[in-house]
Design an enzyme around this catalytic site. Sequence first.
Site, PDB file in Angstrom:
ATOM      1  N   SER A   1     -71.644  -6.031 -53.714  1.00  0.00           N
ATOM      2  CA  SER A   1     -72.704  -4.996 -53.812  1.00  0.00           C
ATOM      3  C   SER A   1     -74.277  -4.698 -53.208  1.00  0.00           C
ATOM      4  CB  SER A   1     -73.432  -4.344 -55.204  1.00  0.00           C
ATOM      5  OG  SER A   1     -74.218  -3.421 -55.319  1.00  0.00           O
TER       6      SER A   1
ATOM      7  N   GLU B   1     -80.896   9.392 -41.598  1.00  0.00           N
ATOM      8  CA  GLU B   1     -79.561   9.126 -41.510  1.00  0.00           C
ATOM      9  C   GLU B   1     -77.814   9.391 -42.049  1.00  0.00           C
ATOM     10  OE1 GLU B   1     -78.339  10.319 -37.293  1.00  0.00           O
ATOM     11  OE2 GLU B   1     -79.746  12.390 -37.389  1.00  0.00           O
TER      12      GLU B   1
ATOM     13  N   HIS C   1     -66.775  -1.655 -60.980  1.00  0.00           N
ATOM     14  CA  HIS C   1     -67.631  -2.472 -59.891  1.00  0.00           C
ATOM     15  C   HIS C   1     -67.671  -3.673 -59.653  1.00  0.00           C
ATOM     16  CE1 HIS C   1     -71.037  -1.829 -56.838  1.00  0.00           C
ATOM     17  NE2 HIS C   1     -72.035  -2.519 -57.512  1.00  0.00           N
TER      18      HIS C   1
ATOM     19  N   ASP D   1     -64.444   2.128 -59.551  1.00  0.00           N
ATOM     20  CA  ASP D   1     -65.870   1.614 -59.265  1.00  0.00           C
ATOM     21  C   ASP D   1     -66.071   3.140 -59.650  1.00  0.00           C
ATOM     22  OD1 ASP D   1     -67.767   1.137 -58.794  1.00  0.00           O
ATOM     23  OD2 ASP D   1     -67.630  -0.408 -57.304  1.00  0.00           O
TER      24      ASP D   1
END
Length: 292
Positions: free
Chosen positions: A139, A221, A272, A244
């Site tokens: 993660s 961005e 996940h 996930d």
Amino acid sequence: MATVCLVYRAIVVNNSLGRCGSLLRNFQRTTLRTLSSDVSQHYQEVNGVNIHYEKTGQGNHTLLLLPGALGSSQTDFSPQLSGLNRDKFTLIAWDPRGYGKSRPPDRDFPKKFFDRDAEDAAQLMKTLGYSKYSLLGWSDGGITALLIAARHSSALRKMVLWGGNSFVAEEDIKLYEATRDINDWSERMRTPMINMYGEEYFRKTWEAWVDGISRYWTEFEGDICKAELKNIKCPTLIVHGQKDPLVPQYHPDHLVANIKGSKLINWPDAKHNLHLRYADEFNKLVEDFLSQ
């Protein structure tokens, strides 16, 4: 781009070129564990902060385990610290500053906070005397791993990452915002974090995390480290749980297309937290890759 598919209770893709309530019920963390007698706890001053880490194993291949958002060695890597081969590997699992037991200070999220985590982690390993090591990043820890690999390539042997991303898209921001109120989280997900931090700290820090990662979208961005993927030279394994709810498929697809020589494993039934849910299979996958 050459592509090869294999079956490993998942789909393997080779690249030779190179996070709502229902969602929260699917995202789990392990409860805090009782430390095994062979897992030792340590502190090391790094960049002005006392960093907590756990260590086990005596192998000649050193692994740095990097946890997810608000994660720690205790909440995120119990099955790896106990299950990976400690004769082959030496495992270092750290708590980033403001997380786990690396407090004080309280966690904050300045602009490009992943850069600070990456430099802290790399400096930790240098201070501990490890000149060559591999990374296991989950993660947010996967993002940190990408930055370390891109900027400290001479120190890297290999890298395994899952649940990570090199950019933030508008769809991601919606997923993050859906997790902002911890009252919407499942009891199973919320309780171990409250046990670790207390409810007030957990609540304010999670809200700050949502704000912090959202700034990548509003101010940069969405770019976290897209342009730096080309600088990653180490053999890289990307594992993606195709169920996930937090990391859409376009993230691992982008990584495998832009990290030269990387391999992507799409795990059809995984979410996940695949390294916790399928710990034995995940650990074997990691050991096989690191031993090649």
